[in-house]
Design a protein around this motif. Structure first.
Motif, PDB file in Angstrom:
ATOM      1  N   GLN A  74      55.342  66.189  63.366  1.00 52.00           N
ATOM      2  CA  GLN A  74      55.168  66.104  64.807  1.00 52.00           C
ATOM      3  C   GLN A  74      56.506  66.103  65.554  1.00 52.00           C
ATOM      4  O   GLN A  74      56.540  66.201  66.784  1.00 52.00           O
ATOM      5  CB  GLN A  74      54.371  64.856  65.175  1.00 52.00           C
ATOM      6  N   GLY A  75      57.585  65.968  64.826  1.00 55.51           N
ATOM      7  CA  GLY A  75      58.904  65.918  65.445  1.00 55.51           C
ATOM      8  C   GLY A  75      59.347  67.282  65.950  1.00 55.51           C
ATOM      9  O   GLY A  75      59.007  68.324  65.395  1.00 55.51           O
ATOM     10  N   ARG A  76      60.116  67.280  67.033  1.00 56.38           N
ATOM     11  CA  ARG A  76      60.699  68.489  67.591  1.00 56.38           C
ATOM     12  C   ARG A  76      62.207  68.286  67.690  1.00 56.38           C
ATOM     13  O   ARG A  76      62.667  67.206  68.068  1.00 56.38           O
ATOM     14  CB  ARG A  76      60.125  68.776  68.982  1.00 56.38           C
ATOM     15  N   THR A  77      62.954  69.326  67.359  1.00 54.42           N
ATOM     16  CA  THR A  77      64.414  69.192  67.345  1.00 54.42           C
ATOM     17  C   THR A  77      65.100  70.068  68.373  1.00 54.42           C
ATOM     18  O   THR A  77      66.310  69.946  68.578  1.00 54.42           O
ATOM     19  CB  THR A  77      64.969  69.543  65.945  1.00 54.42           C
ATOM     20  N   ASP A  78      64.352  70.945  69.022  1.00 54.08           N
ATOM     21  CA  ASP A  78      64.937  71.823  70.026  1.00 54.08           C
ATOM     22  C   ASP A  78      65.057  71.078  71.354  1.00 54.08           C
ATOM     23  O   ASP A  78      64.094  70.450  71.807  1.00 54.08           O
ATOM     24  CB  ASP A  78      64.070  73.069  70.198  1.00 54.08           C
TER      25      ASP A  78
END
Length: 214
Positions: A18-22
């Motif tokens: 579920q993590g986003r890095t952008d």
């Protein structure tokens, strides 16, 4: 556009899918709302305050009364923004969940003064109500003196997003399962009975979904 930081406080250790890095995902969460929760320790006790915000490419801005104990500089704060998109109703209670978009920002706030303070107030006002800064009366010297404006850097942040159906399709319990979507929309403006002017175009456009926070 750079990736989000991955510090010990913002690294995705659970539900990594579920993590986003952008960094664009952070701006998408910020752009979709205008209420955040400001968490800070005051006199040894935790305090979490809901407040409106504005933001630009480098900072999130929050403001309030100079008498507010939560609006202080020099100590790390945590700002969170959450949008609920639906309830995930699974076959088992254990697998129930929420479709959501959220951001968590850590930083040391800086108190703004002078032109920086005024520019941040404009940024916040235009984020919450586009077009209102040039339409309404701007704050005078007394009002500015009564207001504290904080700038919190967007250098250390974490974003998580959950979308889609329940994840227990293999559960043998044969009942309905799915998502109950939730959405928020602006309703028709209600004019102040003491106002003599019609609803301005920039406000009326909010109800049609042409602009602004949704």
């Amino acid at each position: 556009m750079s990736d989000l930081s991955a510090t010990s406080r913002t690294r995705h250790s659970r539900l990594r899918e579920q993590g986003r890095t952008d960094r664009a995902d952070l701006f998408a969460v910020l752009n979709a709302g205008f209420i955040c929760h400001l968490g800070i320790v005051v006199d040894g006790d935790p305090m979490v305050v809901p407040t409106v915000y504005g933001f630009d490419s480098g900072h999130i801005y929050v403001h309030g009364s100079v008498a507010s104990r939560s609006l202080t500089s020099g100590t790390t704060v945590c700002v969170t923004i959450t949008h609920v998109d639906g309830l995930v109703l699974a076959r088992s209670v254990f697998e129930h969940g929420v479709n959501y978009r959220s951001a968590m920002i850590y930083g040391v706030p800086r108190v703004l003064e002078g032109e920086e303070k005024l520019a941040a107030l404009e940024c916040l006002t235009e984020h919450v109500a586009p077009g209102q800064w040039d339409y309404a009366r701007r704050p005078n010297r007394k009002e500015l003196a009564a207001t504290t404006m904080l700038a919190i850097p967007l250098e250390e942040a974490s974003v998580k997003v959950r979308q889609g159906p329940p994840e227990d399709a293999d559960d043998p319990h044969d009942v309905w399962a799915g998502v109950l979507p939730l959405s928020t929309s602006w309703r028709e403006p209600v004019t102040d009975p003491h106002a003599s002017h019609p609803v301005p175009d920039h406000v009326a456009r909010r109800t049609s979904g042409d602009q602004g926070v949704v």
